[in-house]
Design a protein around this motif. Structure first.
Motif, PDB file in Angstrom:
ATOM      1  N   UNK A 130       0.814  -1.225   0.000  1.00 32.22           N
ATOM      2  CA  UNK A 130       0.000   0.000   0.000  1.00 32.22           C
ATOM      3  C   UNK A 130       0.847   1.275   0.000  1.00 32.22           C
ATOM      4  N   UNK A 131       2.095   1.151  -0.458  1.00 31.98           N
ATOM      5  CA  UNK A 131       2.980   2.310  -0.549  1.00 31.98           C
ATOM      6  C   UNK A 131       2.939   2.849  -1.977  1.00 31.98           C
ATOM      7  N   UNK A 132       2.840   4.177  -2.104  1.00 31.98           N
ATOM      8  CA  UNK A 132       2.843   4.802  -3.423  1.00 31.98           C
ATOM      9  C   UNK A 132       4.264   4.754  -3.985  1.00 31.98           C
ATOM     10  N   UNK A 133       4.400   4.076  -5.122  1.00 26.96           N
ATOM     11  CA  UNK A 133       5.689   3.919  -5.789  1.00 26.96           C
ATOM     12  C   UNK A 133       5.923   5.074  -6.758  1.00 26.96           C
ATOM     13  N   UNK A 134       4.848   5.569  -7.353  1.00 31.86           N
ATOM     14  CA  UNK A 134       4.953   6.626  -8.352  1.00 31.86           C
ATOM     15  C   UNK A 134       3.612   7.357  -8.415  1.00 31.86           C
ATOM     16  N   UNK A 135       3.666   8.669  -8.508  1.00 30.28           N
ATOM     17  CA  UNK A 135       2.444   9.453  -8.699  1.00 30.28           C
ATOM     18  C   UNK A 135       2.779  10.675  -9.527  1.00 30.28           C
ATOM     19  N   UNK A 136       1.792  11.143 -10.275  1.00 29.24           N
ATOM     20  CA  UNK A 136       2.006  12.326 -11.113  1.00 29.24           C
ATOM     21  C   UNK A 136       0.671  12.875 -11.559  1.00 29.24           C
ATOM     22  N   UNK A 137       0.704  14.142 -11.930  1.00 28.46           N
ATOM     23  CA  UNK A 137      -0.431  14.799 -12.567  1.00 28.46           C
ATOM     24  C   UNK A 137      -0.094  14.847 -14.052  1.00 28.46           C
ATOM     25  N   UNK A 138      -0.981  14.302 -14.893  1.00 27.47           N
ATOM     26  CA  UNK A 138      -0.750  14.270 -16.338  1.00 27.47           C
ATOM     27  C   UNK A 138      -1.846  15.015 -17.079  1.00 27.47           C
ATOM     28  N   UNK A 139      -1.436  15.702 -18.138  1.00 25.55           N
ATOM     29  CA  UNK A 139      -2.387  16.316 -19.051  1.00 25.55           C
ATOM     30  C   UNK A 139      -2.482  15.423 -20.285  1.00 25.55           C
ATOM     31  N   UNK A 140      -3.676  14.920 -20.554  1.00 25.98           N
ATOM     32  CA  UNK A 140      -3.918  14.081 -21.720  1.00 25.98           C
ATOM     33  C   UNK A 140      -4.603  14.946 -22.774  1.00 25.98           C
ATOM     34  N   UNK A 141      -4.040  15.002 -23.958  1.00 31.75           N
ATOM     35  CA  UNK A 141      -4.603  15.811 -25.040  1.00 31.75           C
ATOM     36  C   UNK A 141      -5.535  14.926 -25.863  1.00 31.75           C
ATOM     37  N   UNK A 142      -6.820  15.264 -25.865  1.00 27.13           N
ATOM     38  CA  UNK A 142      -7.825  14.461 -26.553  1.00 27.13           C
ATOM     39  C   UNK A 142      -8.262  15.077 -27.882  1.00 27.13           C
ATOM     40  N   UNK A 143      -8.081  16.395 -28.024  1.00 26.13           N
ATOM     41  CA  UNK A 143      -8.484  17.084 -29.250  1.00 26.13           C
ATOM     42  C   UNK A 143      -7.447  18.140 -29.593  1.00 26.13           C
ATOM     43  N   UNK A 144      -7.379  18.493 -30.871  1.00 26.15           N
ATOM     44  CA  UNK A 144      -6.498  19.563 -31.292  1.00 26.15           C
ATOM     45  C   UNK A 144      -6.992  20.863 -30.656  1.00 26.15           C
ATOM     46  N   UNK A 145      -6.088  21.570 -29.991  1.00 26.86           N
ATOM     47  CA  UNK A 145      -6.465  22.765 -29.233  1.00 26.86           C
ATOM     48  C   UNK A 145      -7.044  23.870 -30.119  1.00 26.86           C
ATOM     49  N   UNK A 146      -6.500  24.035 -31.318  1.00 24.85           N
ATOM     50  CA  UNK A 146      -6.942  25.133 -32.181  1.00 24.85           C
ATOM     51  C   UNK A 146      -8.168  24.769 -33.009  1.00 24.85           C
ATOM     52  N   UNK A 147      -8.155  23.589 -33.615  1.00 24.57           N
ATOM     53  CA  UNK A 147      -9.260  23.235 -34.520  1.00 24.57           C
ATOM     54  C   UNK A 147     -10.401  22.513 -33.815  1.00 24.57           C
ATOM     55  N   UNK A 148     -10.108  21.922 -32.660  1.00 28.57           N
ATOM     56  CA  UNK A 148     -11.123  21.147 -31.959  1.00 28.57           C
ATOM     57  C   UNK A 148     -11.327  19.767 -32.548  1.00 28.57           C
ATOM     58  N   UNK A 149     -10.521  19.416 -33.550  1.00 27.79           N
ATOM     59  CA  UNK A 149     -10.641  18.103 -34.191  1.00 27.79           C
ATOM     60  C   UNK A 149     -10.207  17.017 -33.208  1.00 27.79           C
ATOM     61  N   UNK A 150     -11.042  15.988 -33.048  1.00 25.90           N
ATOM     62  CA  UNK A 150     -10.691  14.913 -32.114  1.00 25.90           C
ATOM     63  C   UNK A 150      -9.441  14.162 -32.557  1.00 25.90           C
ATOM     64  N   UNK A 151      -8.616  13.793 -31.597  1.00 28.19           N
ATOM     65  CA  UNK A 151      -7.455  12.947 -31.840  1.00 28.19           C
ATOM     66  C   UNK A 151      -7.843  11.514 -31.482  1.00 28.19           C
ATOM     67  N   UNK A 152      -6.965  10.586 -31.685  1.00 24.44           N
ATOM     68  CA  UNK A 152      -7.266   9.196 -31.354  1.00 24.44           C
ATOM     69  C   UNK A 152      -7.996   8.513 -32.495  1.00 24.44           C
ATOM     70  N   UNK A 153      -8.431   7.302 -32.231  1.00 21.94           N
ATOM     71  CA  UNK A 153      -9.163   6.515 -33.221  1.00 21.94           C
ATOM     72  C   UNK A 153     -10.645   6.702 -32.997  1.00 21.94           C
ATOM     73  N   UNK A 154     -11.361   7.079 -34.055  1.00 19.92           N
ATOM     74  CA  UNK A 154     -12.773   7.360 -33.907  1.00 19.92           C
ATOM     75  C   UNK A 154     -13.663   6.446 -34.716  1.00 19.92           C
ATOM     76  N   UNK A 155     -14.829   6.217 -34.176  1.00 23.41           N
ATOM     77  CA  UNK A 155     -15.878   5.485 -34.870  1.00 23.41           C
ATOM     78  C   UNK A 155     -17.181   6.191 -34.521  1.00 23.41           C
ATOM     79  N   UNK A 156     -17.756   6.875 -35.506  1.00 18.82           N
ATOM     80  CA  UNK A 156     -18.943   7.668 -35.221  1.00 18.82           C
ATOM     81  C   UNK A 156     -18.562   8.842 -34.341  1.00 18.82           C
ATOM     82  N   UNK A 157     -19.234   8.964 -33.195  1.00 19.95           N
ATOM     83  CA  UNK A 157     -18.907  10.074 -32.290  1.00 19.95           C
ATOM     84  C   UNK A 157     -18.116   9.605 -31.066  1.00 19.95           C
TER      85      UNK A 157
END
Length: 167
Positions: free
Chosen positions: A89-116
């Motif tokens: 029960x000891x924390x070996x590693x911890x961090x705050x991460x920012x995950x980028x899900x869409x292009x910041x300027x265009x709003x276009x989704x990143x990743x693999x998409x199917x429909x919405x």
């Protein structure tokens, strides 16, 4: 052979081929799982938790976030706080991460998409060596300013062996 039977055989063949391709993609995965977020509303108090076992500490591993969101997700990014906890029960590693899900300027989704729906595989720990053999728990907490956070449909992780490039 009539058209209906031919169509059934074709669909069956495509399904088998797809299954073979998916299995081939994860040959280095030692663990892969996800948690569905109820009603696509991720409350801060809900922390998807994944427990897996490491048997080889000489091996380097990559740990990935697996995120599924809908096109209606209102932000381009997702902040998460992660905790890697050992059997004691000891924390070996911890961090705050920012995950980028869409292009910041265009709003276009990143990743693999199917429909919405869009799936993302984003690195959490790169070339990580677990300090000891045994069970580890990986806990994820959403760290956005909105509670609940809408349109996040599932969170997961994949723990994969790092394979040296043969050159």
């Amino acid at each position: 052979m009539n058209f209906v039977k031919l169509a059934k055989y074709f669909c069956f063949a495509v399904a088998i081929l797809g299954l073979c391709i998916l299995q081939g993609c994860d040959t280095n995965a030692v663990y892969k799982s996800h948690d569905d977020i109820k009603d696509g509303q991720w409350f801060i108090k809900y922390e998807p938790t994944f427990t897996f076992e490491i048997t080889d500490t000489t091996q380097a591993y990559n740990v990935y976030y697996l995120v599924r969101n809908s096109i209606g997700y209102p932000y381009y990014n997702l902040y998460v706080k992660r905790f890697l906890i050992n059997e004691k029960k000891k924390i070996v590693n911890e961090a705050l991460n920012e995950l980028i899900l869409m292009d910041e300027k265009s709003g276009k989704p990143l990743g693999d998409g199917l429909g919405d729906l869009f799936d993302h595989k984003i690195i959490a720990l790169k070339n990580f060596h677990f300090p000891h053999k045994g069970k580890y728990t990986f806990k994820i907490r959403q760290y956005m300013r909105q509670d609940p956070l809408p349109e996040i449909l599932s969170m997961g992780i994949s723990v994969e062996k790092v394979v040296a490039n043969a050159e």
